[in-house]
Design a protein around this motif. Structure first.
Motif, PDB file in Angstrom:
ATOM      1  N   GLY A   1       0.767  -1.245   0.000  1.00  0.00           N
ATOM      2  CA  GLY A   1       0.000   0.000   0.000  1.00  0.00           C
ATOM      3  C   GLY A   1       0.790   1.282   0.000  1.00  0.00           C
ATOM      4  N   HIS A   2       2.114   1.198  -0.128  1.00  0.00           N
ATOM      5  CA  HIS A   2       2.945   2.396  -0.145  1.00  0.00           C
ATOM      6  C   HIS A   2       3.178   2.852  -1.585  1.00  0.00           C
ATOM      7  N   LEU A   3       3.746   4.048  -1.733  1.00  0.00           N
ATOM      8  CA  LEU A   3       4.004   4.618  -3.051  1.00  0.00           C
ATOM      9  C   LEU A   3       5.504   4.773  -3.297  1.00  0.00           C
ATOM     10  N   ILE A   4       5.847   4.791  -4.585  1.00  0.00           N
ATOM     11  CA  ILE A   4       7.237   4.918  -5.032  1.00  0.00           C
ATOM     12  C   ILE A   4       7.386   6.216  -5.815  1.00  0.00           C
ATOM     13  N   GLY A   5       8.457   6.961  -5.526  1.00  0.00           N
ATOM     14  CA  GLY A   5       8.727   8.212  -6.235  1.00  0.00           C
ATOM     15  C   GLY A   5       9.727   8.011  -7.360  1.00  0.00           C
ATOM     16  N   ILE A   6       9.323   8.417  -8.559  1.00  0.00           N
ATOM     17  CA  ILE A   6      10.227   8.388  -9.718  1.00  0.00           C
ATOM     18  C   ILE A   6      10.681   9.814  -9.977  1.00  0.00           C
ATOM     19  N   ASN A   7      11.988  10.060  -9.838  1.00  0.00           N
ATOM     20  CA  ASN A   7      12.462  11.432 -10.008  1.00  0.00           C
ATOM     21  C   ASN A   7      13.129  11.643 -11.363  1.00  0.00           C
ATOM     22  N   THR A   8      13.526  12.876 -11.581  1.00  0.00           N
ATOM     23  CA  THR A   8      14.103  13.264 -12.865  1.00  0.00           C
ATOM     24  C   THR A   8      15.480  12.648 -13.100  1.00  0.00           C
ATOM     25  N   GLY A   9      16.040  11.998 -12.093  1.00  0.00           N
ATOM     26  CA  GLY A   9      17.259  11.230 -12.275  1.00  0.00           C
ATOM     27  C   GLY A   9      17.049  10.003 -13.148  1.00  0.00           C
ATOM     28  N   ILE A  10      15.807   9.747 -13.513  1.00  0.00           N
ATOM     29  CA  ILE A  10      15.496   8.636 -14.411  1.00  0.00           C
ATOM     30  C   ILE A  10      16.299   8.725 -15.705  1.00  0.00           C
TER      31      ILE A  10
ATOM     32  N   GLU B   1      18.701   2.138 -12.289  1.00  0.00           N
ATOM     33  CA  GLU B   1      17.771   1.527 -11.326  1.00  0.00           C
ATOM     34  C   GLU B   1      16.414   2.221 -11.336  1.00  0.00           C
ATOM     35  N   VAL B   2      16.416   3.533 -11.522  1.00  0.00           N
ATOM     36  CA  VAL B   2      15.157   4.280 -11.560  1.00  0.00           C
ATOM     37  C   VAL B   2      14.358   3.897 -12.808  1.00  0.00           C
ATOM     38  N   LYS B   3      15.038   3.756 -13.931  1.00  0.00           N
ATOM     39  CA  LYS B   3      14.374   3.313 -15.162  1.00  0.00           C
ATOM     40  C   LYS B   3      13.707   1.948 -14.958  1.00  0.00           C
ATOM     41  N   GLU B   4      14.446   1.019 -14.337  1.00  0.00           N
ATOM     42  CA  GLU B   4      13.928  -0.339 -14.143  1.00  0.00           C
ATOM     43  C   GLU B   4      12.658  -0.333 -13.291  1.00  0.00           C
ATOM     44  N   VAL B   5      12.677   0.454 -12.219  1.00  0.00           N
ATOM     45  CA  VAL B   5      11.512   0.527 -11.332  1.00  0.00           C
ATOM     46  C   VAL B   5      10.346   1.221 -12.045  1.00  0.00           C
ATOM     47  N   ALA B   6      10.637   2.285 -12.775  1.00  0.00           N
ATOM     48  CA  ALA B   6       9.588   3.025 -13.489  1.00  0.00           C
ATOM     49  C   ALA B   6       8.890   2.144 -14.517  1.00  0.00           C
TER      50      ALA B   6
END
Length: 254
Positions: free
Chosen positions: A169-178, A183-188
């Protein structure tokens, strides 16, 4: 667009100009006003207060400050939060940052102070904004133990852990470091839009080399999520706005 995590106070004298520029492009910005080095929460609050309504404030205690173990300062920040509990949308950012903690004592200071503010969030019935670096799993486990709802901002941990986080039930933040963090790309790409927020962490994480980041650049995070998930920009914009409004209970028209 909504930037779910920024720090206007770090622009200092330029903050009013940057805020006014962002007001032309964004619906809202969540500013995580956090005690960190010389950025005292009470000073930041006074600087940003004229813009509340566009800025939605949180109040917290950064783990890189927490590593010092200054409980006198912790109590001052706690008192400030209690005095403004009806004006904030979350406690944060708080958390663990083992990248900069130099030894086990500093890590333990971070843990103790993190637990303290998680308890305060539970007492006030507020969600939390989590900063976790090289400590994502431990931060998540502490959140679960206390039983508060969390937003893991600027998440760069594993996809496996991200899935467990959103399943609870928690949320994930995707930042402009994508733009430059694999790793951010993979999660996004892997996490359903229902559990994502978009953010800049301004003035950090600029997607443009040599430039300071600004909240208007949240568009870049939205564009990348759309590209990676094969969606239209407008759908990602709409859903991430809705997620932010619901999580932070923001009074913003969608």
């Amino acid at each position: 667009m909504i930037d779910a995590h920024a720090h206007f106070e770090f622009y200092k004298k330029e903050a009013p100009r940057v805020i006014e520029e962002c007001q032309r492009e964004l619906k809202a910005v969540v500013d995580s006003i956090t005690e960190y080095r010389k950025a005292h929460v009470w000073k930041s609050w006074e600087l940003l207060r004229p813009y509340f309504g566009f800025i939605f404030p949180t109040l917290g205690y950064h783990p890189n400050e927490a590593r010092r173990g200054n409980w006198e300062k912790v109590k001052k920040v706690e008192e400030f939060i209690l005095g403004h509990k009806d004006e904030i949308v979350a406690i944060g950012e708080i958390g663990l940052d083992y990248h900069y903690a130099e030894n086990e004592k500093q890590r333990e200071n971070q843990r103790e102070i993190f637990r303290h503010f998680l308890g305060l969030a539970l007492e006030l019935n507020l969600p939390v904004v989590i900063h976790a670096r090289d400590a994502e799993k431990e931060a998540y486990e502490l959140v679960q133990r206390v039983g508060v709802r969390a937003y893991f901002h600027s998440y760069a941990g594993s996809v496996e852990l991200a899935k467990e986080i959103v399943e609870n039930g928690h949320l994930i933040g995707i930042n402009t470091g994508i733009v430059f963090i694999p790793e951010v790309k993979e999660v996004a790409e892997a996490i359903d839009l229902d559990y994502l927020l978009t953010e800049t962490d301004s003035p950090y994480m600029s997607p443009f080399k040599g430039q300071r980041n600004v909240p208007c650049n949240v568009r870049v995070a939205i564009e990348w999520i759309a590209k990676l998930q094969g969606l239209e920009f407008e759908e990602v914009e709409r859903e991430t706005e809705k997620n932010a409004v619901e999580f932070f209970k923001m009074e913003v028209e969608l």
